[in-house]
Scaffold this motif. Structure first.
Motif, short mmCIF file in Angstrom:
data_model
loop_
_atom_site.label_atom_id
_atom_site.label_comp_id
_atom_site.label_asym_id
_atom_site.label_seq_id
_atom_site.Cartn_x
_atom_site.Cartn_y
_atom_site.Cartn_z
N ARG B 60 0.79 -1.23 0.00
CA ARG B 60 0.00 0.00 0.00
C ARG B 60 0.83 1.28 0.00
NH1 ARG B 60 -5.00 0.60 0.26
NH2 ARG B 60 -6.18 -1.33 0.34
N MET B 61 1.89 1.29 0.81
CA MET B 61 2.52 2.55 1.15
C MET B 61 3.85 2.77 0.44
SD MET B 61 0.14 3.50 3.26
CE MET B 61 0.75 4.94 4.09
N ARG B 62 4.21 1.81 -0.40
CA ARG B 62 5.53 1.87 -1.02
C ARG B 62 5.83 3.23 -1.64
NH1 ARG B 62 5.11 -3.00 -4.09
NH2 ARG B 62 4.09 -1.63 -5.57
N ARG B 63 4.83 3.81 -2.26
CA ARG B 63 5.08 5.07 -2.97
C ARG B 63 5.25 6.26 -2.02
NH1 ARG B 63 2.75 4.37 -8.50
NH2 ARG B 63 2.50 2.13 -8.55
N GLN B 64 4.65 6.13 -0.84
CA GLN B 64 4.66 7.28 0.06
C GLN B 64 5.79 7.24 1.09
OE1 GLN B 64 0.88 5.96 0.31
NE2 GLN B 64 -0.15 7.92 0.31
N MET B 65 6.36 6.06 1.30
CA MET B 65 7.29 5.93 2.42
C MET B 65 8.65 5.41 1.99
SD MET B 65 4.95 4.11 5.29
CE MET B 65 3.57 4.93 6.06
#
Lengths: 92, 463
Positions: B60-65
């Protein structure tokens, strides 16, 4: 306190420990009769608010009594005092 | 787990992520979704949880974190799952009526892990700066779980006593967990205070007062109030904090209240007055309980610093304050010593508990002053002389000692009754009142008179 101290040895010690801690005043692990939860400053329901929602708009003029003169001079105590002093006044 | 993490993602990307994420990490189910914790617990198990969370975060968060941040959240959310697991089990135990020390400790330990993990990943810089506020809320729950665990341990302890071991002084000290929580909170506090990030908008310094308030509460609960002073000192010594006015009011008002309260307990009443007055002025208008608490200390404070009493308008606004102080102030105003003593004795347990007894006791001077003032008023005016009008009449300023004696005897009669005041004591009380500047004048012993000042015989009272 003395009643409890007559219990088993272990209990006695606990009670003594309590007493000592009270004397030391600031002993770190001081046993507490905890303040009831309702005596605690509560979390505010919101994090921030505008000045209109503080006490400031209400002002502070109504908080503290400005005059010491009783509104009700006919109050028992004042009347009684005056009567008492009147009696003295006449004897002088 | 994917669905749960969607909730996290929404919170994380919202406009107030700190609070939203704190809601996600809440130990209590929201009222509109009472089964939330149970549902979350069923998503995984002890063995799988870290892997489950990690997978969900990464998809889910790969792009944001950054990878570091993903690792941080994976640990934090896994810890949260474990804590929820213990909470759910404790709730089940409660329904079956077997909630005890064990469950309370499990919940506490798991939540303690969560808090410590949070601290770890904030201090190594993996998590964004705003998580400090989320951490404050998480830490506040730790405080409550620690209190609960300590209570359960205290309940369980007497049983351990009767089991023998007469040489064992007490095993675990009371408030062990809350004491341990203080160390965690202190860590969080230095994390805030010592943040060196050059961009003030991204600084953890914004969390300083929030954590300080948490520590104040805990110190008061532990009755180690003196430790609060160090906290105030280190905040005062930190020159590069953002201006106090820029912090949210909830942080400020709570901080002002506690600093005021600490000064009050140390009998520094003028400082207490300054802080409590500010707390009062800025307090959220709908927080009745907090306003009442501020006044519980500001009222006795003003009594000492200004010899003023609250208006009945103020007391009527707060039924609890009226119950607490109403009688006392009626007697103070009247100058009724025995009534005052009686009200003070009746309220003593509560006054002591609220730490205001000694302060209130000191206001007996004011009662005395008011009594003497009434004698002065009762003496009336000098006869009018040629050319004088009603307006500039002069009050009688020579008053026989006997009048004061009679007033004192009357005022102390009643309940006690047996108290006899001799003439020396009357003079002594008068002299003290003069010494304290509550009354201007002198005692003329050869005439057995008190000679009062023509103007302002009782400073600050209008005569």
């Amino acid at each position: 306190m003395s009643g409890a101290a007559q219990g088993g040895t272990a209990t006695t010690k606990a009670v003594v420990a309590d007493k000592d801690a009270t004397k030391n005043g600031e002993a770190d692990k001081k046993p507490t009769a905890p303040l009831e939860e309702d005596d605690e400053f509560e979390d505010f329901p919101v994090e921030d608010w505008e000045e209109e929602e503080t006490q400031i708009p209400g002002g502070t003029s109504h908080l503290w009594e400005e005059s010491w003169d009783d509104d009700d001079t006919n109050e028992d105590f004042a009347v009684q005092l005056r009567e008492e002093l009147k009696k003295l006044g006449h004897t002088k | 787990m994917q669905a749960a993490l969607e909730e996290f993602q929404t919170a994380y990307t919202s406009s107030h992520p700190a609070v939203a994420v704190a809601h996600f990490l809440s130990p209590r189910a929201p009222p509109e979704d009472a089964a939330r914790l149970h549902g979350f617990q069923r998503l995984s198990n002890e063995v799988m949880v870290t892997g489950d969370v990690q997978y969900a975060i990464e998809t889910r968060m790969r792009r944001q974190m950054s990878p570091d941040e993903m690792r941080g959240w994976t640990e934090v959310i896994s810890c949260y799952w474990r804590a929820v697991d213990r909470i759910v089990k404790a709730e089940n135990a409660q329904h079956q009526g077997r909630f005890s020390e064990r469950q309370a400790l499990d919940v506490h330990d798991a939540w303690n892990d969560l808090t410590n993990n949070f601290v770890k990943h904030i201090s190594n810089g993996a998590l964004p700066f705003w998580t400090i506020f989320t951490l404050c809320l998480t830490a506040n729950h730790l405080r409550l779980f620690a209190i609960q665990a300590d209570e359960q341990m205290a309940k369980a302890k007497p049983v351990a006593f009767s089991a023998g071991f007469s040489d064992d002084i007490g095993g675990t000290p009371k408030n062990e967990k809350l004491g341990a929580a203080v160390r965690v909170f202190n860590k969080v506090f230095s994390l805030c205070l010592g943040d060196r990030s050059p961009d003030m908008n991204q600084s953890r310094k914004w969390g300083v007062y929030c954590v300080a308030n948490l520590l104040f509460r805990t110190y008061f609960k532990l009755k180690t109030i003196s430790l609060s002073k160090n906290l105030v000192r280190s905040i005062d010594a930190q020159s590069d904090l953002p201006q106090f006015q820029l912090y949210p009011l909830s942080h400020r008002v709570t901080y002002l209240y506690y600093v005021g309260l600490i000064s009050f307990v140390q009998e520094d009443y003028s400082r207490a007055e300054v802080f409590l007055t500010q707390a009062w002025n800025l307090c959220y208008v709908h927080s009745t309980k907090n306003k009442e608490l501020i006044m519980t200390y500001l009222i006795p404070c003003r009594l000492i610093t200004h010899s003023t009493v609250p208006t009945s308008q103020l007391l009527n606004q707060f039924p609890d304050l009226n119950r607490l102080f109403g009688d006392l102030f009626r007697f103070i105003r009247k100058g009724d010593l025995s009534g005052f003593d009686r009200a003070l004795a009746e309220g003593e347990p509560e006054f002591v508990k609220k730490r205001i007894f000694l302060t209130l006791e000191r206001s007996r001077d004011i009662v005395l002053r008011n009594l003497f003032r009434n004698v002065f008023l009762a003496a009336g005016y000098e006869d009018l002389t040629e050319g004088q009008t009603e307006k500039d009449r002069i009050r009688k300023t020579r008053i026989p000692l006997a009048h004061f004696a009679a007033a004192l005897r009357m005022s102390t009669a009643g309940a006690g009754g047996s108290q006899v005041i001799d003439d020396d004591e009357v003079e002594c009380l008068l002299a003290n009142t003069i010494y304290k500047n509550h009354m201007k004048g002198y005692i003329s012993r050869e005439h057995q008179m008190v000679v009062l000042g023509k103007k302002g015989a009782f400073p600050g009272t209008g005569v």
